[in-house]
Motif scaffolding. Structure first.
Motif, PDB file in Angstrom:
ATOM      1  N   LYS A  21       0.837  -1.201   0.000  1.00 20.13           N
ATOM      2  CA  LYS A  21       0.000   0.000   0.000  1.00 20.13           C
ATOM      3  C   LYS A  21       0.866   1.242   0.000  1.00 20.13           C
ATOM      4  O   LYS A  21       1.954   1.259   0.560  1.00 20.13           O
ATOM      5  CB  LYS A  21      -0.900   0.022   1.241  1.00 20.13           C
ATOM      6  CG  LYS A  21      -1.874  -1.129   1.315  1.00 20.13           C
ATOM      7  CD  LYS A  21      -2.705  -1.042   2.577  1.00 20.13           C
ATOM      8  CE  LYS A  21      -3.701  -2.180   2.633  1.00 20.13           C
ATOM      9  NZ  LYS A  21      -4.522  -2.119   3.852  1.00 20.13           N
TER      10      LYS A  21
ATOM     11  N   SER B  80       0.923   5.261   1.163  1.00 18.10           N
ATOM     12  CA  SER B  80       0.248   5.977   2.245  1.00 18.10           C
ATOM     13  C   SER B  80       0.114   7.474   1.967  1.00 18.10           C
ATOM     14  O   SER B  80       0.821   8.037   1.128  1.00 18.10           O
ATOM     15  CB  SER B  80       1.002   5.772   3.554  1.00 18.10           C
ATOM     16  OG  SER B  80       2.287   6.330   3.479  1.00 18.10           O
TER      17      SER B  80
ATOM     18  N   SER C 250      -4.262   4.950   3.145  1.00 17.63           N
ATOM     19  CA  SER C 250      -3.562   4.463   1.963  1.00 17.63           C
ATOM     20  C   SER C 250      -4.353   4.855   0.722  1.00 17.63           C
ATOM     21  O   SER C 250      -5.562   5.092   0.800  1.00 17.63           O
ATOM     22  CB  SER C 250      -3.370   2.945   2.026  1.00 17.63           C
ATOM     23  OG  SER C 250      -4.614   2.290   2.010  1.00 17.63           O
TER      24      SER C 250
ATOM     25  N   TYR D  94      -7.332   5.148   7.765  1.00 13.78           N
ATOM     26  CA  TYR D  94      -6.988   4.234   8.858  1.00 13.78           C
ATOM     27  C   TYR D  94      -7.572   4.826  10.132  1.00 13.78           C
ATOM     28  O   TYR D  94      -7.351   5.992  10.438  1.00 13.78           O
ATOM     29  CB  TYR D  94      -5.479   4.121   9.038  1.00 13.78           C
ATOM     30  CG  TYR D  94      -4.748   3.515   7.863  1.00 13.78           C
ATOM     31  CD1 TYR D  94      -5.370   2.693   6.940  1.00 13.78           C
ATOM     32  CD2 TYR D  94      -3.409   3.772   7.676  1.00 13.78           C
ATOM     33  CE1 TYR D  94      -4.687   2.143   5.882  1.00 13.78           C
ATOM     34  CE2 TYR D  94      -2.706   3.226   6.621  1.00 13.78           C
ATOM     35  CZ  TYR D  94      -3.348   2.417   5.726  1.00 13.78           C
ATOM     36  OH  TYR D  94      -2.661   1.888   4.676  1.00 13.78           O
TER      37      TYR D  94
END
Length: 166
Positions: free
Chosen positions: A73, A75, A93, A111
């Motif tokens: 991923k 970010s 991400s 997140y």
């Protein structure tokens, strides 16, 4: 004979006038770049949102993209006070893709503390990417448009969360 000369001179001047007119007023658009991880990496400030200019506003929204992937991923970190009186730092991400009907697309996931990833409300069509700006248009709602301006860095007081809203 005198009239013929005047007619020839006028014809010559008219021809010269049309020949001298050019397309000097042609608008030159900046060169756009390919939408890829390297070209969007870095810090960006939201400068316009749905036609509203945010320049000089106490509200802010910065996003910093890291082009290097970790665990498959790539970010980003958002620094904003649009939804709060204090600074918020929101990590996540993002993914770049191409779609036949829309072109270059950016989508992302936030997140959160509770280990529940939450996708962005929209995926965005990225257009007009230059060294200094890019435009995002929501694929699911073409009326949702954001203009980002590249900046050297997110201001330190915003990163620290100490900038006052007013």
């Amino acid at each position: 004979m005198y009239m013929k000369n005047i007619f020839r001179i006028m014809l010559l001047l008219t021809t010269m006038l049309f020949v001298s007119c050019g397309d000097d007023d042609e608008v030159k658009l900046p060169d756009t770049k390919d939408v890829n991880y390297a070209n969007i990496a870095g810090s960006w400030r939201l400068s316009e949102w749905n036609g509203e200019n945010l320049e000089g506003d106490t509200r802010y929204y910065y996003i910093t993209f890291d082009r290097k992937g970790k665990d498959g991923k790539r970010s980003y970190t958002i620094y904003t006070n649009l939804n709060s009186a204090t600074s918020e730092q929101i990590p996540g991400s993002f993914l770049l893709s191409k779609e036949d009907d829309y072109g270059d697309i950016i989508s992302g996931t936030y997140y959160y503390q509770l280990d529940t990833d939450d996708e962005w409300e929209y995926s965005y069509i990225v257009s007009g990417l230059t060294d200094t700006s890019m435009i995002w248009t929501a694929k699911e709602d073409m009326g949702e448009m954001k203009v980002y301006t590249r900046c050297n860095e997110v201001p330190a007081d915003i990163i620290a969360g100490t900038r006052a809203s007013f």
